[in-house]
Structures are given as structure tokens and as C-alpha cells.
Motif scaffolding. Structure first.
Motif, PDB file in Angstrom:
ATOM      1  N   UNK A  99      27.500 -37.976  15.168  1.00 30.92           N
ATOM      2  CA  UNK A  99      26.882 -36.982  14.280  1.00 30.92           C
ATOM      3  C   UNK A  99      25.619 -36.390  14.900  1.00 30.92           C
ATOM      4  N   UNK A 100      24.844 -37.222  15.608  1.00 28.55           N
ATOM      5  CA  UNK A 100      23.628 -36.720  16.268  1.00 28.55           C
ATOM      6  C   UNK A 100      23.983 -35.732  17.385  1.00 28.55           C
ATOM      7  N   UNK A 101      25.008 -36.057  18.168  1.00 26.36           N
ATOM      8  CA  UNK A 101      25.453 -35.122  19.211  1.00 26.36           C
ATOM      9  C   UNK A 101      25.949 -33.823  18.584  1.00 26.36           C
ATOM     10  N   UNK A 102      26.657 -33.954  17.471  1.00 26.91           N
ATOM     11  CA  UNK A 102      27.172 -32.768  16.778  1.00 26.91           C
ATOM     12  C   UNK A 102      26.016 -31.889  16.292  1.00 26.91           C
ATOM     13  N   UNK A 103      24.985 -32.530  15.736  1.00 29.85           N
ATOM     14  CA  UNK A 103      23.836 -31.784  15.224  1.00 29.85           C
ATOM     15  C   UNK A 103      23.101 -31.058  16.354  1.00 29.85           C
ATOM     16  N   UNK A 104      22.914 -31.735  17.499  1.00 28.64           N
ATOM     17  CA  UNK A 104      22.241 -31.099  18.637  1.00 28.64           C
ATOM     18  C   UNK A 104      23.067 -29.931  19.171  1.00 28.64           C
ATOM     19  N   UNK A 105      24.379 -30.126  19.247  1.00 28.28           N
ATOM     20  CA  UNK A 105      25.268 -29.044  19.688  1.00 28.28           C
ATOM     21  C   UNK A 105      25.132 -27.825  18.773  1.00 28.28           C
ATOM     22  N   UNK A 108      21.796 -25.996  19.451  1.00 24.65           N
ATOM     23  CA  UNK A 108      21.814 -25.164  20.662  1.00 24.65           C
ATOM     24  C   UNK A 108      22.659 -23.912  20.424  1.00 24.65           C
ATOM     25  N   UNK A 109      23.811 -24.085  19.778  1.00 23.24           N
ATOM     26  CA  UNK A 109      24.682 -22.926  19.511  1.00 23.24           C
ATOM     27  C   UNK A 109      23.982 -21.925  18.598  1.00 23.24           C
ATOM     28  N   UNK A 110      23.289 -22.429  17.572  1.00 21.65           N
ATOM     29  CA  UNK A 110      22.549 -21.536  16.665  1.00 21.65           C
ATOM     30  C   UNK A 110      21.462 -20.774  17.423  1.00 21.65           C
ATOM     31  N   UNK A 111      20.778 -21.465  18.345  1.00 20.88           N
ATOM     32  CA  UNK A 111      19.727 -20.811  19.133  1.00 20.88           C
ATOM     33  C   UNK A 111      20.318 -19.720  20.022  1.00 20.88           C
ATOM     34  N   UNK A 112      21.437 -20.035  20.695  1.00 21.60           N
ATOM     35  CA  UNK A 112      22.079 -19.042  21.561  1.00 21.60           C
ATOM     36  C   UNK A 112      22.572 -17.834  20.761  1.00 21.60           C
ATOM     37  N   UNK A 113      22.970 -18.089  19.513  1.00 18.22           N
ATOM     38  CA  UNK A 113      23.427 -16.978  18.646  1.00 18.22           C
ATOM     39  C   UNK A 113      22.294 -16.013  18.312  1.00 18.22           C
ATOM     40  N   UNK A 114      21.058 -16.517  18.385  1.00 12.44           N
ATOM     41  CA  UNK A 114      19.893 -15.690  18.041  1.00 12.44           C
ATOM     42  C   UNK A 114      19.410 -14.836  19.215  1.00 12.44           C
ATOM     43  N   UNK A 115      19.974 -15.062  20.405  1.00 10.97           N
ATOM     44  CA  UNK A 115      19.514 -14.328  21.591  1.00 10.97           C
ATOM     45  C   UNK A 115      20.388 -13.091  21.811  1.00 10.97           C
ATOM     46  N   UNK A 116      19.820 -11.884  21.707  1.00  7.47           N
ATOM     47  CA  UNK A 116      20.606 -10.649  21.929  1.00  7.47           C
ATOM     48  C   UNK A 116      20.783 -10.392  23.428  1.00  7.47           C
ATOM     49  N   UNK A 130      26.741 -17.107  30.672  1.00  4.03           N
ATOM     50  CA  UNK A 130      26.081 -17.535  29.433  1.00  4.03           C
ATOM     51  C   UNK A 130      26.999 -17.351  28.232  1.00  4.03           C
ATOM     52  N   UNK A 131      27.743 -16.263  28.217  1.00  6.80           N
ATOM     53  CA  UNK A 131      28.690 -16.045  27.117  1.00  6.80           C
ATOM     54  C   UNK A 131      29.772 -17.125  27.126  1.00  6.80           C
ATOM     55  N   UNK A 132      30.169 -17.554  28.344  1.00  5.50           N
ATOM     56  CA  UNK A 132      31.149 -18.623  28.463  1.00  5.50           C
ATOM     57  C   UNK A 132      30.576 -19.954  27.947  1.00  5.50           C
ATOM     58  N   UNK A 133      29.318 -20.234  28.337  1.00  4.86           N
ATOM     59  CA  UNK A 133      28.663 -21.464  27.865  1.00  4.86           C
ATOM     60  C   UNK A 133      28.507 -21.426  26.349  1.00  4.86           C
ATOM     61  N   UNK A 134      28.091 -20.276  25.839  1.00  6.06           N
ATOM     62  CA  UNK A 134      27.936 -20.127  24.382  1.00  6.06           C
ATOM     63  C   UNK A 134      29.263 -20.398  23.677  1.00  6.06           C
ATOM     64  N   UNK A 137      29.828 -24.122  23.506  1.00  6.54           N
ATOM     65  CA  UNK A 137      29.048 -24.736  22.424  1.00  6.54           C
ATOM     66  C   UNK A 137      29.655 -24.398  21.061  1.00  6.54           C
ATOM     67  N   UNK A 138      30.154 -23.174  20.921  1.00  5.64           N
ATOM     68  CA  UNK A 138      30.724 -22.754  19.642  1.00  5.64           C
ATOM     69  C   UNK A 138      31.984 -23.559  19.337  1.00  5.64           C
ATOM     70  N   UNK A 139      32.822 -23.780  20.368  1.00  2.66           N
ATOM     71  CA  UNK A 139      34.040 -24.577  20.154  1.00  2.66           C
ATOM     72  C   UNK A 139      33.702 -26.025  19.823  1.00  2.66           C
ATOM     73  N   UNK A 140      32.649 -26.545  20.458  1.00  5.69           N
ATOM     74  CA  UNK A 140      32.256 -27.948  20.218  1.00  5.69           C
ATOM     75  C   UNK A 140      31.589 -28.127  18.863  1.00  5.69           C
TER      76      UNK A 140
END
Length: 623
Positions: A99-105, A108-116, A130-134, A137-140
């Protein structure tokens, strides 16, 4: 780029570099750890391009990067705790770590979503990466790591069985990578650090951890009897005594403690040394010079076990208790308990001042948790009625100690009846309503323990426990919510308590737990709903909360047990209700139920088959 933004970029670079340089993980969290490290590493080109850019970074980009900094700090803290912590503890708490790993993931995904990204002066190649990495994170995000079923089974068997199969510990040593004496020494140090950092109040599963560590060491020695001599270099040990950790030395004598006890300031001393200090008329703590609130000495069982482990791992003879400190009474089968000490504590419970009562209740709480012999001795000595009286204490800490001592005593089947006969149930319910959060949690756990006896289910329900349990389910800590849910589930086996629970409003909070994906409590919520759905009032209340979309989704994607309970609830709701059948059909339930009828548990297959029959009938009617 101004200094503030430049500093942010440098901090992000440093965080990514530190994460990238972390050593390989060798615990059961290895896969989650490696995935997170790998994905964080891939963020490096983005930060490097931004640092090299001459274009001013806009405020909305900075906002996203600040969120990313917070998320990466959380990731680094988690990764370090996993890499440096006890492997056994991680295995026992793998669900919490997942659950902790899930929360951190998610962070990070929420932060990347905020970057235009379209506003950034970065190369096309970096943007694609970066879009690939994002996307990774989104799939995870929202996907829990599948548990290692064999590991879960082995841990459960190791703890429950009287004489576990040695192959269990061989498999555990491989899974946990605790194969050598050096591995086990590092694990022992990690456990020691865990206890010290917790201020002497470690994880509740400490005794289990210590037991597993001993068994794994036995396994390592059995597999390779020569290993200890090579890795520990015993020839050197004969000529060089190991350095005793400071935490294991008595602050008075500076010697390795044999019988560590805690005084009211929280400091630990060797019993004989601190007793001499007190007998000399001193009223202060030797180490801190604080005035002692009372002179009761509480055994520090955790530290004592750690000292024993350290001695075993370092070839030091185990310390023996001083004979003058104990007055033991032999019990059946060679067991024993400190009856004289228990009688002394009971005297303080009955006649002591409030501070003495609090300290005595606290020590009985620890003794009752320690082992089965103590639970029998404490009850036989007459402690239960005195502890029940203290449930009404105006001192919150005394109340916590009393209810927790009763919880620990109730583990013994014979003590359950004594606790109920002492009139404890109404007082425990009152603590559940009005006590501190810790007291309420332990009151809920006590009621669950007592409710194992069927006639107690009736008495507990009649005493008004269910509304108070529902309140704890809504506002408690994660542990408190679980205690409340397990108590409600067990009580609801009795038909009259089903009605009490429904009329007290249990269904809405359970549905909120489901809609919020359970907060780790989906199992409990569905299990309670499945019991309530078997009663007409429960079925009606559940039906009003529009549960079918969630139930169908759980049948598609949930765990085997949750799919089973969801199918059982759906069957209850759809029996005799054409409208609910049509809703389920329109949501595509038929396909999910067919799959469950083939691959689910036996009960799930039966329930899925029954709902499919109902759906076929409604199809015939519609045609």
C-alpha cells in the motif's frame, strides 16, 4: 532561471541521483523496490534538460515540479526503510508495504500529471521518454502487487503449527534471503534498531519476529553446520569479546542486563541495581534525575528477548535471572509464572493510589500478553474483577491498561466466562463509547474475543455495543476500524444483532468503504454485507444504496474471497427482485458471473450459478 527555481532543480537532481544509487534490494519487496527505482531513474533527462534550458520555467510548471519533489522525498524514505529494515517484518507486513508503494506511485503520477509538457523547452526525444515514464506510473497506479501465496502460507504455518515442518523454514530462508549467519546477524541488528527507534514500544508482532529469527538460524546451522565457524570466525571470537551495545548495558552497573525493568520515566535498568537504588531511599531516576511518579518496576520483555538474541548470535552465554528476584510457582507441564509478583500487583490494584493502580494495570497488561501461563495465573489470582472495576477509572491511561489486560486475558478460553461473569460487558461497551482511541480499539477487540462464545453475542448486542462499534468503524484509526469490523461481523452471526446493526445505520459506512476501494477494508465490508443481506431488513437497506455496480465490478476484478461475497450479496438482492436483475444484466454481470462460476471458490461458483439462473429467467420473460 532565478535562484529559487534553480535550487528546486538541484534538489530534484540530487533526489533522483540518490534513488538511482541505492543498493539492490534483497527482501520480499524486491520487485516493487526495483520497479520504483527504475522509473525514478528515467526522470533524470527531464530535469537535466530543464536545467540546461535558457527558457524561463513558468509558475504552473514549478508547481508540478514542487509536487514531484515531495513525491520523490516520500519515495526515497520508503526505499531506504525497505532496504535497511527487518526482512521478517516486511514479510509479515507485506500488504502494508504494498500500500505504501502504491501511495508513492500515485503521488509521483499525480505530480507528473500537473506538469504541462507542451510548455517545456525540452527535446522531442526527452518528451517522448517522459510521456512513456508517465504512462508506466499511470499503469502502476491503483495496481497492488500480487502476494507471494507460498510465502503467505509458510508464514502462517510457521506461526500456527505446534511443530512446523523444517522445509517451511528452508523455503522462508530462501525467500527472505536469510541463508547465512551474516545475513541473520544483519537481520538481528535491523530488529534491534527497530525496537530502539520505537522507544521500547516496538511492533506488536515482535515476538513472532524473534521466534522466526531463531528458527531461521536453526535452519541455517542445520543446512551447513560448518558455516558458523567460517563466517563468524570463531577462532577470533575466543580471543576477542564482542562489544556489548550500549542499550543492553544497565546505566548503573554498565554490565549486560539480565533482568531489565522499566521505571516510571521510561528508562530501563537491571532489576537488582535499580532495586538497591530505591531501597536506599532514592526517589529519582538515576539517569535523568527526574522524580519518579511511582516505584513500580515493569519488566522490559522486548529488550530481554533482544539481549538473548544478541548473546546467541555472538557466542555469549545467555544471562541467567537472579534467583532473589523470582518466586516461581510451577504449573502443569513444567510451565511457571511469577505468582508472588502477580499477588503484589493485585494488592496495588485493590488498595494502591491512582498512580500505583495505573502502573500495576500496565504491568498486568504486559504479563497477560507474554504467555499462556501468565494468563492462567493472573485469572486464578483474582485479577479480573479488579480490572473490571478499573474500566470505570477517570484516568484514561489506567482505563486503557485495564481493557487491554482483559483483552489479553480473554485469549484464554476459560477466562472469557470469568470476564463476562464479573459484569464486564456493559463497562467494556462504555469504554468503547467514551474512552481514548486506543482504549476504544482494544475494547472492540475484547468484545470480538468474547463474542466467540455464542451466548455472549446476545449479551454484547443487548448492551448496546453495535452503535458504538459502527461509530468506531467511521472515525477510528485503520487498526480501530478493523477491530470494529471484525467485532460487528462476529456479532452479526446472531440474527438479532443483524437487525440491530441495520437499524443502527451500518450499511452507509460499509458502502462508503466500498466506494473508496475499502481503504484496506474491502474484505471486511463485503463480509459484513454478505451476512446482513441474508436478512430481509439488511437486504432492503443494502438495496437502497445502489450497490450493484460496485458488486459487479468486484466480481470482475476482486480477490477470490471478495468475489465470493459480492456474488452472495448480488444473489440476495436479485432473488425476487426483477428490477435488480435487470440492473445487473445491463451492467454486464452475466459475463463476469460465468467466469466466476468456472474459476471461483466452491461457494462463489454456487452463488454465481444461482444468479445466472435468475438472469436467464428474466431474459425469457423479456423476450
Amino acid at each position: 532561471m532565478d535562484h529559487q527555481k534553480e535550487a528546486l532543480m538541484n534538489q530534484l537532481t540530487e533526489l533522483i541521483d540518490v534513488v538511482s544509487g541505492l543498493p539492490e534490494c534483497r527482501s520480499v519487496s524486491k520487485r516493487m523496490y526495483s520497479n520504483l527505482v527504475r522509473r525514478v531513474k528515467l526522470l533524470s533527462p527531464l530535469i537535466e534538460d530543464l536545467k540546461d534550458s535558457d527558457v524561463e520555467v513558468e509558475d504552473d510548471v514549478v508547481k508540478g515540479l514542487v509536487l514531484l519533489q515531495f513525491a520523490l522525498n516520500s519515495a526515497l524514505e520508503l526505499l531506504k526503510s525497505v532496504n535497511e529494515g527487518s526482512k521478517i517484518l516486511q514479510a509479515l507486513q507485506i500488504d502494508n508495504i504494498s500500500l505504501r508503494f502504491l501511495k508513492v506511485t500515485e503521488q509521483i503520477e499525480d505530480a507528473l500529471s500537473q506538469i504541462p509538457y507542451h510548455k517545456l523547452d525540452i527535446s522531442e526525444e526527452v518528451q517522448e521518454q517522459i510521456e512513456l515514464v508517465h504512462a508506466q506510473f499511470k499503469r502502476a497506479k491503483g495496481k497492488m502487487e500480487s502476494p507471494d501465496v507460498q510465502l503467505v502460507i509458510d508464514l502462517a504455518m510457521a506461526q500456527r503449527e505446534q511443530d512446523p515442518d523444517p522445509m517451511i523454514f528452508k523455503r522462508l530462508s530462501e525467500k527472505l534471503q536469510l541463508r547465512t549467519i551474516n545475513d541473520l546477524k544483519k537481520e538481528s541488528l535491523a530488529i534491534h534498531d527497530m525496537v530502539i527507534s520505537s522507544g521500547g514500544d516496538p511492533e506488536e508482532c515482535f515476538e513472532t519476529i524473534a521466534f522466526l529469527l531463531r528458527k531461521l538460524k536453526d535452519c541455517a546451522m542445520t543446512e551447513n553446520p560448518e558455516m558458523d565457524a567460517h563466517e563468524g570466525d570463531k577462532s577470533l571470537m575466543k580471543h576477542r569479546s564482542p562489544v556489548i551495545p550500549d542499550d543492553f548495558r544497565c546505566p548503573i552497573s554498565l554490565e549486560l542486563m539480565k533482568d531489565p525493568v522499566i521505571v516510571s520515566t521510561g528508562q530501563t535498568y537491571e532489576r537488582s541495581c535499580i532495586q538497591k537504588w530505591l531501597d536506599a531511599g532514592h526517589k529519582t531516576c538515576p539517569k535523568t534525575q527526574q522524580t519518579l511518579l511511582h516505584t513500580a518496576l515493569t519488566p522490559n520483555y522486548v529488550l530481554k528477548s533482544l539481549i538473548a538474541l544478541w548473546c546467541e548470535n555472538n557466542g555469549v552465554e545467555l544471562p541467567k535471572n537472579q534467583g532473589t528476584c523470582r518466586n516461581k510457582r510451577s504449573g502443569a507441564g513444567g510451565s511457571d509464572c511469577d505468582r508472588a509478583a502477580i499477588d503484589s500487583l493485585l494488592t496495588k490494584l485493590a488498595n494502591g493510589n491512582p498512580e500505583q493502580q495505573r502502573a500495576a494495570a500496565g504491568e498486568l497488561r504486559l504479563l497477560a500478553k507474554r504467555n499462556a501461563d501468565n494468563r492462567v495465573c493472573i485469572a486464578e489470582a483474582g485479577a479480573i474483577p479488579l480490572l473490571v472495576e478499573l474500566l470505570s477509572s477517570s484516568d484514561s491511561r489506567t482505563q486503557e491498561h485495564a481493557v487491554t489486560a482483559l483483552l489479553n486475558l480473554s485469549i484464554n478460553e476459560g477466562n472469557k466466562g470469568t470476564i463476562v461473569n464479573a459484569g464486564a460487558i456493559p463497562d467494556i461497551v462504555d469504554v468503547l463509547r467514551n474512552g481514548s482511541m486506543e482504549a476504544r480499539e482494544n475494547a472492540a477487540a475484547t468484545l470480538f474475543s468474547l463474542s466467540v462464545v455464542d451466548e455472549n453475542k446476545v449479551a454484547i448486542g443487548a448492551a448496546g455495543a453495535i452503535p458504538a462499534l459502527i461509530d468506531l468503524l467511521c472515525v477510528g484509526t485503520p487498526r480501530g476500524k478493523k477491530d470494529a469490523a471484525t467485532a460487528i461481523f462476529n456479532l452479526s452471526i446472531y440474527q438479532g444483532n443483524k437487525v440491530r446493526a441495520v437499524r443502527a445505520g451500518i450499511v452507509p459506512p460499509l458502502m462508503r468503504l466500498l466506494k473508496d476501494h475499502g481503504g484496506g477494508m474491502m474484505d471486511e465490508a463485503l463480509a459484513i454485507l454478505a451476512i446482513l443481506a441474508s436478512h430481509q431488513e439488511g437486504k432492503a437497506a443494502i438495496g437502497q444504496s445502489e450497490p450493484i455496480p460496485i458488486l459487479v465490478e468486484v466480481i470482475r476484478t476482486g480477490s477470490p474471497r471478495n468475489r465470493e461475497n459480492s456474488a452472495a450479496i448480488l444473489w440476495s438482492l436479485c432473488t425476487g427482485d426483477v428490477q435488480n436483475l435487470k440492473v445487473a444484466r445491463d451492467l454486464g454481470a452475466e459475463e463476469a458471473l460465468k467466469e466466476l462460476s468456472e474459476n471461483g471458490t466452491d461457494r462463489a461458483k454456487r452463488k454465481a450459478g444461482s444468479v445466472l439462473e435468475l438472469l436467464q429467467r428474466v431474459d425469457v420473460v423479456d423476450s
